[in-house]
Design a protein around this motif. Sequence first.
Motif, PDB file in Angstrom:
ATOM      1  N   THR A  16       0.837  -1.201   0.000  1.00  0.00           N
ATOM      2  CA  THR A  16       0.000   0.000   0.000  1.00  0.00           C
ATOM      3  C   THR A  16       0.871   1.251   0.000  1.00  0.00           C
ATOM      4  N   MET A  19       2.466   1.655  -3.364  1.00  0.00           N
ATOM      5  CA  MET A  19       1.502   2.168  -4.344  1.00  0.00           C
ATOM      6  C   MET A  19       1.300   3.663  -4.154  1.00  0.00           C
ATOM      7  N   ASP A  47       1.904  -2.202 -10.584  1.00  0.00           N
ATOM      8  CA  ASP A  47       0.977  -2.304 -11.711  1.00  0.00           C
ATOM      9  C   ASP A  47       0.281  -3.658 -11.739  1.00  0.00           C
ATOM     10  N   TYR A  49      -0.169  -5.707  -9.186  1.00  0.00           N
ATOM     11  CA  TYR A  49      -1.076  -5.778  -8.038  1.00  0.00           C
ATOM     12  C   TYR A  49      -2.368  -5.010  -8.313  1.00  0.00           C
ATOM     13  N   LEU A  50      -2.224  -3.797  -8.828  1.00  0.00           N
ATOM     14  CA  LEU A  50      -3.406  -2.988  -9.132  1.00  0.00           C
ATOM     15  C   LEU A  50      -4.278  -3.657 -10.184  1.00  0.00           C
ATOM     16  N   GLU A  51      -3.648  -4.201 -11.194  1.00  0.00           N
ATOM     17  CA  GLU A  51      -4.400  -4.859 -12.254  1.00  0.00           C
ATOM     18  C   GLU A  51      -5.170  -6.064 -11.727  1.00  0.00           C
ATOM     19  N   HIS A  53      -6.044  -6.701  -8.381  1.00  0.00           N
ATOM     20  CA  HIS A  53      -6.902  -6.526  -7.216  1.00  0.00           C
ATOM     21  C   HIS A  53      -7.743  -5.250  -7.178  1.00  0.00           C
ATOM     22  N   LEU A  54      -7.348  -4.247  -7.898  1.00  0.00           N
ATOM     23  CA  LEU A  54      -8.027  -2.960  -7.741  1.00  0.00           C
ATOM     24  C   LEU A  54      -9.489  -2.989  -8.172  1.00  0.00           C
ATOM     25  N   SER A  55      -9.779  -3.592  -9.310  1.00  0.00           N
ATOM     26  CA  SER A  55     -11.161  -3.569  -9.790  1.00  0.00           C
ATOM     27  C   SER A  55     -12.109  -4.295  -8.847  1.00  0.00           C
ATOM     28  N   ARG A  57     -11.700  -4.696  -5.616  1.00  0.00           N
ATOM     29  CA  ARG A  57     -11.822  -3.881  -4.403  1.00  0.00           C
ATOM     30  C   ARG A  57     -12.718  -2.671  -4.651  1.00  0.00           C
ATOM     31  N   ILE A  58     -12.586  -2.068  -5.805  1.00  0.00           N
ATOM     32  CA  ILE A  58     -13.446  -0.923  -6.137  1.00  0.00           C
ATOM     33  C   ILE A  58     -14.894  -1.377  -6.236  1.00  0.00           C
ATOM     34  N   TYR A  61     -16.157  -1.892  -2.768  1.00  0.00           N
ATOM     35  CA  TYR A  61     -16.312  -0.591  -2.108  1.00  0.00           C
ATOM     36  C   TYR A  61     -17.563   0.127  -2.608  1.00  0.00           C
TER      37      TYR A  61
END
Length: 153
Positions: A16, A19, A47, A49-51, A53-55, A57-58, A61
Amino acid sequence: MQRCQERGTTATATLTQLMQLYLEGKLDNLDIYSHDNIGERVKACVDEYLEKHLSSRIDKYLAANYLATKTNTQAKSTKEREFWSIQDRARHLGLKINANQRFKIEMFANDAYKERYGKMPSRQLYRGTQVYAYPTTDLDILDATIKGVVARG
C-alpha cells in the motif's frame, strides 16, 4: 513477507505504501540509486497488483457504499419525527402563520390535546425557546387546528 515481519509491518501495508509513493511519483527516480533497476521492478509489481486486485476492491467498495447510502436514505425517508412544533408543522403544510395565529393555534391545539389525554402536551426547546411539542400520533389535532385558524384569517 519475512522482511516485513522483521520490520514490524505487513506485506499489505508495504505494498500500500509503495503504491502511494508510486502514484505520487516519488518512485520515478529510484532506478538511479540502484544498478538493478529497482524502480522499474517496484512499478511493475504495483501495476500487477493494481491490475489484479483494484477492480474487485473498487467493486466491493462501491457496492458497500451504494447499499449503505440506499439504506440510510430509506431509513431517513421512512423514519418519522416524534414531535412537531406549530411552526414546523405549518411550514410542512406549506402555510405561513403570524404570531397571533400561532398563539390561537397553540391555545386550541392544547385544549384538544388536553381533552384527549387529560394533560397538556410536553414542551421542548426549539430555537432557544420552550414550545409545545405535539407527538406525530396526534397530528390530526395539530393539522386541523392550523388549517382552521389559517382559514379564518
